[in-house]
Write a protein that holds these residues in place. Structure first.
Motif, PDB file in Angstrom:
ATOM      1  N   ARG A  33       0.832  -1.203   0.000  1.00 31.15           N
ATOM      2  CA  ARG A  33       0.000   0.000   0.000  1.00 31.15           C
ATOM      3  C   ARG A  33       0.866   1.252   0.000  1.00 31.15           C
ATOM      4  NH1 ARG A  33      -3.521  -3.268   2.863  1.00 31.15           N
ATOM      5  NH2 ARG A  33      -2.599  -2.841   4.883  1.00 31.15           N
ATOM      6  N   GLN A  34       1.972   1.219   0.742  1.00 33.48           N
ATOM      7  CA  GLN A  34       2.839   2.389   0.847  1.00 33.48           C
ATOM      8  C   GLN A  34       3.515   2.713  -0.490  1.00 33.48           C
ATOM      9  OE1 GLN A  34       5.410   2.384   4.247  1.00 33.48           O
ATOM     10  NE2 GLN A  34       6.464   4.226   3.625  1.00 33.48           N
ATOM     11  N   VAL A  35       3.867   1.707  -1.280  1.00 27.52           N
ATOM     12  CA  VAL A  35       4.557   1.963  -2.557  1.00 27.52           C
ATOM     13  C   VAL A  35       3.600   1.931  -3.748  1.00 27.52           C
ATOM     14  CG1 VAL A  35       6.760   1.108  -1.707  1.00 27.52           C
ATOM     15  CG2 VAL A  35       5.238  -0.461  -2.904  1.00 27.52           C
ATOM     16  N   GLU A  36       2.318   1.758  -3.475  1.00 27.37           N
ATOM     17  CA  GLU A  36       1.316   1.627  -4.532  1.00 27.37           C
ATOM     18  C   GLU A  36       1.351   2.772  -5.542  1.00 27.37           C
ATOM     19  OE1 GLU A  36      -3.203   2.145  -3.805  1.00 27.37           O
ATOM     20  OE2 GLU A  36      -2.725   0.046  -3.428  1.00 27.37           O
ATOM     21  N   GLY A  37       1.459   4.000  -5.089  1.00 29.39           N
ATOM     22  CA  GLY A  37       1.417   5.155  -5.983  1.00 29.39           C
ATOM     23  C   GLY A  37       2.738   5.506  -6.636  1.00 29.39           C
ATOM     24  N   LEU A  38       3.783   4.729  -6.396  1.00 28.51           N
ATOM     25  CA  LEU A  38       5.107   5.055  -6.936  1.00 28.51           C
ATOM     26  C   LEU A  38       5.329   4.521  -8.346  1.00 28.51           C
ATOM     27  CD1 LEU A  38       7.326   4.430  -3.775  1.00 28.51           C
ATOM     28  CD2 LEU A  38       6.443   6.602  -4.633  1.00 28.51           C
ATOM     29  N   ASN A  39       4.380   3.761  -8.864  1.00 25.68           N
ATOM     30  CA  ASN A  39       4.484   3.193 -10.216  1.00 25.68           C
ATOM     31  C   ASN A  39       5.739   2.331 -10.372  1.00 25.68           C
ATOM     32  OD1 ASN A  39       3.558   2.660 -12.787  1.00 25.68           O
ATOM     33  ND2 ASN A  39       4.595   4.422 -13.678  1.00 25.68           N
ATOM     34  N   ILE A  40       6.005   1.506  -9.360  1.00 28.46           N
ATOM     35  CA  ILE A  40       7.142   0.586  -9.397  1.00 28.46           C
ATOM     36  C   ILE A  40       6.633  -0.750  -9.903  1.00 28.46           C
ATOM     37  CG2 ILE A  40       8.922  -0.567  -8.048  1.00 28.46           C
ATOM     38  CD1 ILE A  40       8.569   1.688  -5.961  1.00 28.46           C
ATOM     39  N   GLN A  41       7.142  -1.156 -11.042  1.00 24.06           N
ATOM     40  CA  GLN A  41       6.691  -2.415 -11.616  1.00 24.06           C
ATOM     41  C   GLN A  41       7.791  -3.454 -11.512  1.00 24.06           C
ATOM     42  OE1 GLN A  41       5.273  -1.611 -15.531  1.00 24.06           O
ATOM     43  NE2 GLN A  41       3.810  -0.084 -14.845  1.00 24.06           N
ATOM     44  N   GLY A  42       7.425  -4.706 -11.642  1.00 24.96           N
ATOM     45  CA  GLY A  42       8.402  -5.786 -11.631  1.00 24.96           C
ATOM     46  C   GLY A  42       8.494  -6.468 -10.286  1.00 24.96           C
ATOM     47  N   GLU A  43       9.496  -7.319 -10.162  1.00 23.71           N
ATOM     48  CA  GLU A  43       9.710  -8.105  -8.950  1.00 23.71           C
ATOM     49  C   GLU A  43      10.300  -7.220  -7.864  1.00 23.71           C
ATOM     50  OE1 GLU A  43      12.047 -12.181  -7.658  1.00 23.71           O
ATOM     51  OE2 GLU A  43      12.078 -11.534  -9.746  1.00 23.71           O
ATOM     52  N   LYS A  44       9.691  -7.257  -6.673  1.00 25.56           N
ATOM     53  CA  LYS A  44      10.103  -6.402  -5.563  1.00 25.56           C
ATOM     54  C   LYS A  44      10.335  -7.232  -4.309  1.00 25.56           C
ATOM     55  CE  LYS A  44       6.271  -3.956  -6.381  1.00 25.56           C
ATOM     56  NZ  LYS A  44       6.006  -4.381  -7.719  1.00 25.56           N
ATOM     57  N   ARG A  45      11.204  -6.741  -3.434  1.00 29.13           N
ATOM     58  CA  ARG A  45      11.460  -7.363  -2.139  1.00 29.13           C
ATOM     59  C   ARG A  45      11.664  -6.261  -1.092  1.00 29.13           C
ATOM     60  NH1 ARG A  45      10.431 -11.215  -4.773  1.00 29.13           N
ATOM     61  NH2 ARG A  45      11.469 -13.196  -4.939  1.00 29.13           N
ATOM     62  N   ALA A  46      11.489  -6.643   0.170  1.00 29.45           N
ATOM     63  CA  ALA A  46      11.828  -5.772   1.292  1.00 29.45           C
ATOM     64  C   ALA A  46      13.173  -6.247   1.838  1.00 29.45           C
ATOM     65  CB  ALA A  46      10.768  -5.847   2.384  1.00 29.45           C
ATOM     66  N   VAL A  47      14.034  -5.303   2.196  1.00 31.80           N
ATOM     67  CA  VAL A  47      15.352  -5.632   2.735  1.00 31.80           C
ATOM     68  C   VAL A  47      15.536  -4.894   4.059  1.00 31.80           C
ATOM     69  CG1 VAL A  47      17.845  -5.520   2.345  1.00 31.80           C
ATOM     70  CG2 VAL A  47      16.304  -5.911   0.415  1.00 31.80           C
TER      71      VAL A  47
END
Length: 128
Positions: A64-78
């Motif tokens: 939800r926090q990164v929803e509006g950033l238009n980040i596409q593709g495979e993502k992870r939290a570090v």
């Protein structure tokens, strides 16, 4: 009277590590850019530094926090002890490169900054 600082990541990491072990990642901090012969901006990076990290899937709150950033593709939290910067276009900083399992990832957003640790979002840049 000073504020008591507790490194919660440092406390929780060994317990989480029992099911999700720490891994070594390499961080190349962004140092800005230069211009090539065609006057195109070419990003520059500092020498890579290896750190221990916990890499996890993004939680529903993270998504939800990164929803509006238009980040596409495979993502992870570090999670790491230390600090990194996400992309801050106005300041021309951030966008550090992370190499994990021979795959290059881009730090696109910091979810949490604390005095001793941070949690950030990476998105995959290439395939091995």
């Amino acid at each position: 009277m000073g504020v008591l600082s507790v490194n919660l990541h440092g406390i929780a990491a060994p317990y989480i590590g029992a099911v999700n072990p720490l891994v070594t990642i390499s961080i190349q901090r962004s140092t800005g850019y230069t211009k090539n012969a065609a006057f195109e901006q070419v990003p520059t990076y500092a020498t890579a530094v290896d750190v221990l990290a916990q890499v996890q899937s993004l939680t529903a709150d993270d998504l939800r926090q990164v929803e509006g950033l238009n980040i596409q593709g495979e993502k992870r939290a570090v999670y790491i002890n230390g600090r990194v910067d996400g992309i801050i276009r106005e300041d021309r900083k951030g966008g550090d490169l992370i190499t994990w399992n021979e795959i290059v990832w881009l730090n696109v957003h910091v979810l949490e900054y604390w005095p001793d640790w941070c949690k950030f979002v990476i998105t995959r840049q290439n395939t091995p």
